[in-house]
Design an enzyme around this catalytic site. Structure first.
Site, PDB file in Angstrom:
ATOM      1  N   ASP A  57      36.119 -39.441  61.356  1.00 33.85           N
ATOM      2  CA  ASP A  57      35.461 -40.478  62.136  1.00 33.85           C
ATOM      3  C   ASP A  57      34.248 -41.000  61.369  1.00 33.85           C
ATOM      4  O   ASP A  57      33.414 -40.226  60.900  1.00 33.85           O
ATOM      5  CB  ASP A  57      35.021 -39.873  63.479  1.00 33.85           C
ATOM      6  CG  ASP A  57      34.532 -40.915  64.448  1.00 33.85           C
ATOM      7  OD1 ASP A  57      34.324 -42.067  64.025  1.00 33.85           O
ATOM      8  OD2 ASP A  57      34.362 -40.582  65.620  1.00 33.85           O
ATOM      9  N   ARG A 110      26.757 -33.160  61.998  1.00 32.07           N
ATOM     10  CA  ARG A 110      26.324 -34.539  61.765  1.00 32.07           C
ATOM     11  C   ARG A 110      24.918 -34.490  61.193  1.00 32.07           C
ATOM     12  O   ARG A 110      23.927 -34.456  61.918  1.00 32.07           O
ATOM     13  CB  ARG A 110      26.389 -35.349  63.061  1.00 32.07           C
ATOM     14  CG  ARG A 110      27.804 -35.470  63.623  1.00 32.07           C
ATOM     15  CD  ARG A 110      27.854 -36.289  64.898  1.00 32.07           C
ATOM     16  NE  ARG A 110      29.211 -36.336  65.446  1.00 32.07           N
ATOM     17  CZ  ARG A 110      29.511 -36.855  66.636  1.00 32.07           C
ATOM     18  NH1 ARG A 110      28.558 -37.373  67.389  1.00 32.07           N
ATOM     19  NH2 ARG A 110      30.765 -36.861  67.064  1.00 32.07           N
ATOM     20  N   GLN A 125      32.055 -30.369  71.148  1.00 34.07           N
ATOM     21  CA  GLN A 125      32.557 -31.156  72.261  1.00 34.07           C
ATOM     22  C   GLN A 125      34.034 -30.875  72.487  1.00 34.07           C
ATOM     23  O   GLN A 125      34.717 -30.329  71.631  1.00 34.07           O
ATOM     24  CB  GLN A 125      32.335 -32.647  72.017  1.00 34.07           C
ATOM     25  CG  GLN A 125      33.097 -33.239  70.837  1.00 34.07           C
ATOM     26  CD  GLN A 125      32.764 -34.711  70.610  1.00 34.07           C
ATOM     27  OE1 GLN A 125      31.631 -35.147  70.806  1.00 34.07           O
ATOM     28  NE2 GLN A 125      33.735 -35.479  70.184  1.00 34.07           N
ATOM     29  N   ASP A 236      30.642 -45.181  78.111  1.00 37.53           N
ATOM     30  CA  ASP A 236      29.965 -43.887  78.127  1.00 37.53           C
ATOM     31  C   ASP A 236      29.722 -43.450  79.563  1.00 37.53           C
ATOM     32  O   ASP A 236      29.337 -44.267  80.415  1.00 37.53           O
ATOM     33  CB  ASP A 236      28.607 -43.969  77.421  1.00 37.53           C
ATOM     34  CG  ASP A 236      28.724 -44.153  75.912  1.00 37.53           C
ATOM     35  OD1 ASP A 236      29.820 -43.916  75.364  1.00 37.53           O
ATOM     36  OD2 ASP A 236      27.711 -44.531  75.284  1.00 37.53           O
ATOM     37  N   GLU A 249      23.792 -38.792  78.334  1.00 28.91           N
ATOM     38  CA  GLU A 249      25.177 -39.162  78.049  1.00 28.91           C
ATOM     39  C   GLU A 249      26.010 -37.902  77.885  1.00 28.91           C
ATOM     40  O   GLU A 249      25.727 -37.055  77.039  1.00 28.91           O
ATOM     41  CB  GLU A 249      25.255 -40.000  76.771  1.00 28.91           C
ATOM     42  CG  GLU A 249      26.675 -40.392  76.383  1.00 28.91           C
ATOM     43  CD  GLU A 249      26.771 -40.932  74.967  1.00 28.91           C
ATOM     44  OE1 GLU A 249      27.745 -40.567  74.264  1.00 28.91           O
ATOM     45  OE2 GLU A 249      25.873 -41.689  74.549  1.00 28.91           O
ATOM     46  N   SER A 252      31.594 -40.066  75.553  1.00 30.86           N
ATOM     47  CA  SER A 252      31.957 -41.372  74.998  1.00 30.86           C
ATOM     48  C   SER A 252      33.474 -41.404  74.956  1.00 30.86           C
ATOM     49  O   SER A 252      34.102 -40.480  74.448  1.00 30.86           O
ATOM     50  CB  SER A 252      31.373 -41.533  73.594  1.00 30.86           C
ATOM     51  OG  SER A 252      31.828 -42.728  73.001  1.00 30.86           O
TER      52      SER A 252
END
Length: 335
Positions: A57, A110, A125, A236, A249, A252
């Protein structure tokens, strides 16, 4: 530490030992609820992929991937940033049909993410993906899936509160739906983050739709890669977090691009060079199934469910020394 929330007189409602047990309860409960609600099988998934394969991604297109050379294989590999493209290819390979899908535990690094109350450079996640029909590529179907996910979350919160009665916050099941343009029209003098906070504080559980394309003010509400979500059919899930006093949040997600929308979005993003990759060609020629999918943050969800003030209270990661000390002074103890 601009996004470091330090609630006044904060004290965790759970001890460190209770927290670890509650994390397991929360995760076990929710993934079962999610699998039943969306008809998903749990599958194994990669932590690394070969560099240059087009599967990883690209997120907003600017984040640097963590990569390394491979001694025995040669070439380079990179740690996944999410599994949006891999899942769609897996559904084809495994023979899933419309109405069926998969989910997996996704762990990622990340390196360019912020470190604050709700962000970490370590990402965990539930990545999920489900095959759909062409007739499902519309807003009402998307909203229906969102409601199923929100009910799975709310059911989980109820169970966690039952086991740990000192936890007493409530999750709103009634989802308020709004597009990014409608949100801008409603709050034209606020920036995108302030708009999210304003609408979520009012309605508690919100799904903000159509993220990625430019709005009437010439800006994007938020970045979104051009080659997995359809920018007209995504969004979201946000909830109002009473502990930190801000929108949080949790997910997504969206209906994925078909041939037409991917070509249009790659052109807008000046990323048509990606059409060389197998994944992109298989979307263009219809080899890959039409799907809907997304990611649901495990630590974010646990932070919300267990009424914590910092994601580091439910996740073992690395943090700036200054942040650790500041949090400790305000009753926030990292795992």
């Amino acid at each position: 530490m601009d996004e470091l929330f330090l609630p006044e007189s904060y004290q965790s409602k759970l001890s460190l030992k209770e927290t670890q047990r509650a994390i397991k309860l929360t995760k076990d409960t929710f993934q079962g609820n999610l699998a039943r609600a969306l008809n998903l099988d749990r599958v194994t998934a990669p932590v690394i992929v070969k560099s240059g394969c087009g599967i990883n991604d690209d997120l907003n297109g600017v984040e640097r991937k963590v990569s390394f050379d491979m001694l025995s294989l040669g070439g380079e590999a990179e740690v996944v940033q999410s599994l949006a493209k891999w899942k769609r290819m897996a559904l084809k390979r495994y023979g899933y049909q419309p109405g069926e899908g998969i989910y997996t535990d996704m762990s990622a690094i990340r390196r360019d993410d912020s470190c604050d109350s709700t962000h970490s450079i370590y990402v965990d996640q539930w990545d999920w993906e489900r095959v759909i029909n062409a007739s499902n590529r519309e807003i009402d179907f998307l909203k229906g899936i969102v409601r199923l996910i929100v009910n799975a979350l709310a059911d989980t919160k109820e169970k966690v509160n039952l086991v740990y009665p000192q936890l007493n916050h409530f999750m709103e099941r009634d989802v308020f739906f709004i597009t990014t343009q409608e949100l801008l029209n409603l709050y034209p003098d606020l920036d995108s983050k302030e708009r999210e906070n304003a609408i979520t504080k009012k309605y508690k559980t919100v799904f903000i739709m159509q993220i990625g394309d430019k709005l009437s003010n010439g800006e994007r509400h938020d970045g979104r890669a051009p080659d997995y979500d359809d920018w007209q059919l995504n969004g979201d899930i946000l909830v109002w977090d009473e502990v930190i006093g801000a929108a949080l949040e949790l997910s997504s997600m969206g209906i994925r691009v078909d041939s037409k929308s991917m070509k249009e979005q790659l052109k807008k993003a000046d990323a048509e060079d990606r059409l060389q990759y197998a994944y992109h060609q298989q979307v263009i020629d219809g080899t890959l199934p039409l799907t809907i999918g997304g990611g649901i943050g495990q630590s974010r969800m646990c932070m919300y469910m267990l009424e914590k003030a910092h994601i580091g209270e439910v996740q073992v990661s690395v943090w700036p020394d200054e942040m650790i000390e500041t949090c400790k002074e305000h009753g926030i103890i990292m795992l």
